[in-house]
Write a protein that holds these residues in place. Structure first.
Motif, PDB file in Angstrom:
ATOM      1  N   SER A  86       7.739  -7.413  -9.192  1.00 24.77           N
ATOM      2  CA  SER A  86       6.490  -7.361 -10.020  1.00 24.77           C
ATOM      3  C   SER A  86       6.172  -8.904 -10.607  1.00 24.77           C
ATOM      4  CB  SER A  86       7.195  -6.416 -11.634  1.00 24.77           C
ATOM      5  OG  SER A  86       7.969  -7.410 -12.127  1.00 24.77           O
ATOM      6  N   HIS A  88       2.142 -10.904 -12.407  1.00 27.02           N
ATOM      7  CA  HIS A  88       0.974 -10.635 -13.053  1.00 27.02           C
ATOM      8  C   HIS A  88       0.016 -10.011 -11.971  1.00 27.02           C
ATOM      9  CE1 HIS A  88      -2.971 -11.787 -15.074  1.00 27.02           C
ATOM     10  NE2 HIS A  88      -2.101 -11.848 -16.101  1.00 27.02           N
ATOM     11  N   ARG A  89      -0.864  -9.061 -12.427  1.00 28.17           N
ATOM     12  CA  ARG A  89      -1.743  -8.563 -11.483  1.00 28.17           C
ATOM     13  C   ARG A  89      -2.647  -9.331 -10.838  1.00 28.17           C
ATOM     14  NH1 ARG A  89      -2.575  -3.293 -10.852  1.00 28.17           N
ATOM     15  NH2 ARG A  89      -4.950  -3.534 -11.395  1.00 28.17           N
ATOM     16  N   GLY A  90      -3.178 -10.444 -11.647  1.00 22.94           N
ATOM     17  CA  GLY A  90      -4.307 -11.302 -11.130  1.00 22.94           C
ATOM     18  C   GLY A  90      -3.753 -12.528 -10.505  1.00 22.94           C
ATOM     19  N   HIS A  96       2.633 -16.709  -7.840  1.00 20.61           N
ATOM     20  CA  HIS A  96       3.814 -16.170  -8.309  1.00 20.61           C
ATOM     21  C   HIS A  96       4.986 -16.906  -7.813  1.00 20.61           C
ATOM     22  CE1 HIS A  96       6.694 -12.958  -9.585  1.00 20.61           C
ATOM     23  NE2 HIS A  96       7.016 -13.103  -8.471  1.00 20.61           N
ATOM     24  N   LYS A 127      -4.341 -11.379  -4.411  1.00 19.73           N
ATOM     25  CA  LYS A 127      -3.869 -11.002  -5.693  1.00 19.73           C
ATOM     26  C   LYS A 127      -2.996  -9.950  -5.708  1.00 19.73           C
ATOM     27  CE  LYS A 127      -7.726 -12.949  -8.289  1.00 19.73           C
ATOM     28  NZ  LYS A 127      -8.874 -12.585  -9.392  1.00 19.73           N
ATOM     29  N   PHE A 128      -1.893 -10.017  -6.733  1.00 22.27           N
ATOM     30  CA  PHE A 128      -0.723  -9.166  -6.757  1.00 22.27           C
ATOM     31  C   PHE A 128      -1.143  -7.313  -6.931  1.00 22.27           C
ATOM     32  CE2 PHE A 128       2.831  -6.756  -8.810  1.00 22.27           C
ATOM     33  CZ  PHE A 128       3.781  -6.996  -7.780  1.00 22.27           C
ATOM     34  N   LYS A 129      -2.393  -7.456  -7.487  1.00 25.07           N
ATOM     35  CA  LYS A 129      -2.650  -6.053  -7.577  1.00 25.07           C
ATOM     36  C   LYS A 129      -3.257  -5.433  -6.458  1.00 25.07           C
ATOM     37  CE  LYS A 129      -7.434  -7.753  -9.088  1.00 25.07           C
ATOM     38  NZ  LYS A 129      -8.401  -7.640  -9.981  1.00 25.07           N
ATOM     39  N   GLY A 130      -3.676  -6.241  -5.325  1.00 23.41           N
ATOM     40  CA  GLY A 130      -4.014  -5.593  -4.033  1.00 23.41           C
ATOM     41  C   GLY A 130      -2.682  -5.382  -3.094  1.00 23.41           C
ATOM     42  N   LYS A 136       4.933  -5.857  -1.781  1.00 20.41           N
ATOM     43  CA  LYS A 136       5.651  -6.043  -2.992  1.00 20.41           C
ATOM     44  C   LYS A 136       7.261  -6.339  -2.649  1.00 20.41           C
ATOM     45  CE  LYS A 136       2.670  -3.726  -6.380  1.00 20.41           C
ATOM     46  NZ  LYS A 136       2.605  -2.510  -7.260  1.00 20.41           N
TER      47      LYS A 136
END
Length: 302
Positions: A86, A88-90, A96, A127-130, A136
């Motif tokens: 996990s 931050h999404r951005g 990270h 970005k992590f949200k993608g 992950k």
């Protein structure tokens, strides 16, 4: 210092639920150990106690002779992934990892090294949200590898990985163990565990059911079999009837599947009876079959 993991009479009681019940096993360095059990068997609770995230009711769990919380620089000794990474999404994957590096006193360059190791260099600035679930998982493993640890502890690391990703992880963990390091991996993918693991620890209802090298565990349940092709199946079946505990099962493809003895004994029986053989091969047992036999009636939410 040894890199072995030792779980010694470990117990965890949650009010009326005993999640782990007097559990003892060891994990040796230079080997991959599969940690197997039905849902609710206590695997994740055991790993959390091993990593100091849950306090045992009784017993101890040590890594290299020390509790995880007593290790002077744990990130350089133990890498762990208990769930998909996990972040931050951005934030990008690279940033990270760089934040973890800075918190641990590691150079930023280590982030790029582990991104390459897990095959995420092309996605380093995404970005992590993608990220997909498989990405992950790779990022979590990258974070676990930042300190170049001697021990890896992974809980269901193949979740979300496609077949290529699973093959990649198998090669990564085997190479890690070949360097003399210690790998403990929990998984429900029993076919993959049979390909990956040197040893297995099987638990159910919080208790140890079986531990040992994969081949020994398979052999202890009579899982080893011999496949034979012969133009004289009746004669070979008669010849094998004198051997105690041997069963012969005709297969749809015309072969015979023989259980209860080895290829050498089958070959000798065929030679003595003047039976012609066109194929004689040992077949490794099926870990899934053995697992289901050992844990029958013990699955379920606890």
């Amino acid at each position: 210092m040894s890199d072995d993991i030792v779980v010694d009479h470990l117990t965890k009681q949650y009010k009326k639920l005993r999640a782990v019940d007097d559990l003892s096993f060891s994990v040796r360095s230079s080997r991959v150990t599969g940690f197997l059990g039905p849902n609710g068997a206590g695997k994740t609770t055991t790993l959390r106690m091993l990593l100091g995230l849950v306090t045992p009711t009784a017993g101890n769990a040590t890594i290299g002779g020390q509790k995880y919380t007593e290790l002077p620089d744990p990130i350089r000794h133990v890498g762990a992934v208990l769930e998909a990474s996990s972040a931050h999404r951005g934030r990008t994957g690279r940033n990270h990892l760089r934040m973890i590096c800075r918190a641990a006193g590691l150079p930023d360059s280590r982030a790029d090294e582990v991104l390459a190791l897990v095959g995420l260099t092309p996605a380093a600035n995404r970005k992590f949200k993608g990220f997909s679930l498989g990405m992950k998982q790779r990022l979590g493993i990258a974070a676990a590898m930042l300190g170049d640890p001697r021990v890896l502890i992974l809980d269901e690391p193949a979740n979300g990985l496609d077949p290529e990703g699973i093959h990649w992880m198998r090669d990564l963990l085997k190479a890690f163990a070949a360097e003399g390091r210690t790998v403990l991996v929990s998984s429900h993918l029993l076919g993959e565990m049979q390909l990956l693991a040197d040893d297995v620890v099987i638990v159910a209802a919080g208790k140890l059911i079986r531990q040992g090298p994969v081949d020994e565990v398979l052999g202890s349940m009579g899982a080893a079999q011999v496949k034979v092709r012969t133009p004289q199946p009746a004669e070979l079946t008669t010849a094998l009837a004198s051997l105690d505990g041997v069963t012969v099962a005709p297969q749809a493809d015309g072969s015979l599947l023989i259980s209860g003895t080895g290829a050498a004994a089958v070959g000798h029986a065929a030679f003595t009876a003047s039976v012609e053989l066109h194929e004689l091969a040992s077949e490794r047992g099926d870990l899934e079959q053995v697992f289901l036999q050992l844990t029958a009636g013990m699955a379920g939410i606890r």
